[in-house]
Design a protein around this motif. Sequence first.
Motif, PDB file in Angstrom:
ATOM      1  N   PHE A 116      24.746  36.769  39.721  1.00  0.00           N
ATOM      2  CA  PHE A 116      24.793  36.994  38.273  1.00  0.00           C
ATOM      3  C   PHE A 116      25.709  38.167  37.938  1.00  0.00           C
ATOM      4  O   PHE A 116      26.539  38.089  37.027  1.00  0.00           O
ATOM      5  N   ALA A 117      25.567  39.258  38.671  1.00  0.00           N
ATOM      6  CA  ALA A 117      26.380  40.450  38.414  1.00  0.00           C
ATOM      7  C   ALA A 117      27.860  40.165  38.660  1.00  0.00           C
ATOM      8  O   ALA A 117      28.726  40.622  37.900  1.00  0.00           O
ATOM      9  N   THR A 118      28.155  39.403  39.704  1.00  0.00           N
ATOM     10  CA  THR A 118      29.546  39.059  40.004  1.00  0.00           C
ATOM     11  C   THR A 118      30.148  38.188  38.911  1.00  0.00           C
ATOM     12  O   THR A 118      31.285  38.398  38.483  1.00  0.00           O
ATOM     13  N   ALA A 119      29.369  37.200  38.464  1.00  0.00           N
ATOM     14  CA  ALA A 119      29.851  36.327  37.394  1.00  0.00           C
ATOM     15  C   ALA A 119      30.100  37.113  36.113  1.00  0.00           C
ATOM     16  O   ALA A 119      31.110  36.919  35.430  1.00  0.00           O
ATOM     17  N   LYS A 120      29.188  38.014  35.799  1.00  0.00           N
ATOM     18  CA  LYS A 120      29.350  38.833  34.596  1.00  0.00           C
ATOM     19  C   LYS A 120      30.601  39.702  34.692  1.00  0.00           C
ATOM     20  O   LYS A 120      31.373  39.817  33.731  1.00  0.00           O
ATOM     21  N   GLN A 121      30.812  40.289  35.865  1.00  0.00           N
ATOM     22  CA  GLN A 121      31.986  41.140  36.066  1.00  0.00           C
ATOM     23  C   GLN A 121      33.277  40.327  35.942  1.00  0.00           C
ATOM     24  O   GLN A 121      34.260  40.790  35.347  1.00  0.00           O
ATOM     25  N   THR A 122      33.258  39.102  36.483  1.00  0.00           N
ATOM     26  CA  THR A 122      34.437  38.232  36.410  1.00  0.00           C
ATOM     27  C   THR A 122      34.790  37.917  34.960  1.00  0.00           C
ATOM     28  O   THR A 122      35.962  37.994  34.556  1.00  0.00           O
ATOM     29  N   TRP A 123      33.781  37.584  34.168  1.00  0.00           N
ATOM     30  CA  TRP A 123      34.045  37.254  32.769  1.00  0.00           C
ATOM     31  C   TRP A 123      34.398  38.488  31.946  1.00  0.00           C
ATOM     32  O   TRP A 123      35.244  38.428  31.047  1.00  0.00           O
ATOM     33  N   ALA A 126      38.012  39.050  32.611  1.00  0.00           N
ATOM     34  CA  ALA A 126      38.874  38.057  31.958  1.00  0.00           C
ATOM     35  C   ALA A 126      38.953  38.298  30.456  1.00  0.00           C
ATOM     36  O   ALA A 126      40.040  38.286  29.860  1.00  0.00           O
ATOM     37  N   LEU A 127      37.818  38.528  29.830  1.00  0.00           N
ATOM     38  CA  LEU A 127      37.796  38.682  28.374  1.00  0.00           C
ATOM     39  C   LEU A 127      38.387  40.016  27.931  1.00  0.00           C
ATOM     40  O   LEU A 127      38.951  40.115  26.835  1.00  0.00           O
ATOM     41  N   SER A 128      38.276  41.022  28.774  1.00  0.00           N
ATOM     42  CA  SER A 128      38.785  42.344  28.383  1.00  0.00           C
ATOM     43  C   SER A 128      40.298  42.435  28.476  1.00  0.00           C
ATOM     44  O   SER A 128      40.875  43.482  28.159  1.00  0.00           O
TER      45      SER A 128
END
Length: 586
Positions: A116-123, A126-128
Amino acid sequence: SDQAKGFVKIVASGGVVLGYNPAHRIYQGWGEPAGFNGWFYIKIEKPVTGSGTFTEHEIFSTDTIINKKNAGAFVAFALKKGEQLLVRIGTSFSSLQGAKKNLESEIGVKRFDEIFATAKQTWEQALSQVTVKGNDEKDKRIFYTAMYHAMQHPRLFSDADGTYPKFAGNDELKKMADDHDGYRDYYDDFSMWDIYRAQLPLVEILKPDLVNSFVRSLILKGQQGGWLPIFPCWNSYTAAMIGDHATAFIASAYKKGIRNYNLEEAYRLMRKNAFETANVKDYKNGMGRRALLPYLKYGFIPMEDSVPDAFHKKEQVSRTLEYAFDDYALSVVASGLNKTGDYKRLHQRSFNYKNVFDKPSRMVRGRYANGNWSESFHPDGRESYITEGTPRQYTFYVPQDVPGLAKLMGGTKELENALDSLFEKNEYWHGNEPGHQVPFMYNYTAAPWKTQKYVRSILREEYSDGPGGLSGNDDAGQMSAWYVFAAIGFYPLDPVSGDHLLCAPLFDKITLQLAGNKKLEIVCTRIDSNAFYISKVMLNGKRYGKNFISYRQIMQGGKLEIRLQNKPASWGNKIADRSMCLSSSN
């Protein structure tokens, strides 16, 4: 085994459920095997206490079902109140071994919180890449939701080791590492009629190297199937929608200097689509442009050609308009590659939109092979020769030559009047793609302030941050990408040209992080929070009068300052301030 039905198996001792769901073609060859399956390998952490398989009519004690429709598996566990069950799932379009290896490579023994933490960091990363600052939190929610939507497609189709199912193949596997010097990502599901307009151009700005992977994937499809696909879906040919916009996309990438792929091979495939027609069997299978022969013969697709071997029947005028744009797109590549003969023919064909323009009505209209106009003509009604719209709406689809369209109408003032009529009659339809460029077309007239007015209205009225927050099908991110561009303050009306027409940004400050550690800052100063008319623009500290900005200028980074006021201004209204796109004389 009969792979059209599927397979599921339980290995209770190992806590494993494995199998595949069959994939079938849509549009062309509807229901036929797509040449791949959706494989899964499910690893359950807790011991299985009971299991079985089932179909829609019966339950089996056996742990294996082969070749049964609507089959499934169930497993049981002894759980205490509040106890969690961890299930790890690997998937693959290639094989069961691929699904298992993907699980091992991408998840392994990681816990849920870590994933979950990795997915959140990936997004977040990308969004930032685009940061926006302003007082309205709702606008920010809509903006980043739109960015998220615009990053969903095309779909990564290859395994972690680069293995993927051959395009239009029969369960044959290929490996990207064997094809392209270690590039391992193969993509599919290009909703091309939609995404060439804004979604892919957004990727060209934010992730140009990803665009190279997209183009390489399209070239591979063309090599493996023999024809560059029109609308590749489920790794198969389709004749969905109209046009030949894989060509438009590759031309757009080429013109912008994104060229890390086999350019000569890309040109060969694009040219084949533009000049050749497939044999009967391949044509029915979705290969090549629909109705190309009459298009080449008459310079338009006549009403007599009903285009039967396509998901969308007829729609002759819309097809003519979109082929003219695709011909223009390919002419740009031909010119760059010094293919003079091709360039001249394609450039001439790019003006074929004129052949379906009815001067008395100043709109596009169906036409017969003998030159006579269709008797059926309802400007604001559905006509068989128009795709998902009306003659009035589709008249504005000439992104390669807006000055030429204006000349046909009687001048830029008549173009402005025609645009006014569309909006005043409430005939502008944002919920579908053919009109997405229309609000920005005022930048080709003496009233670019109307672009600023209508774009702001669409941003406010057609999008929200709740259920039903889009005015139409998102179509693989195109609807959302339009919002991202409009909120930033520019839009690629003709994505091949690289010119982006300016409008009033929605936020006070926008920062785009670009390749090469460059960044573009867009800063707005307003008289008050409701101001959206541009009165002055500065680029890198110098006064900027153009009402468009090029891809090259965007990617160089710098600072774009935009001053907004409450009343229309004269900024950007001179002929010299406008993007000219194609020469309007033929």
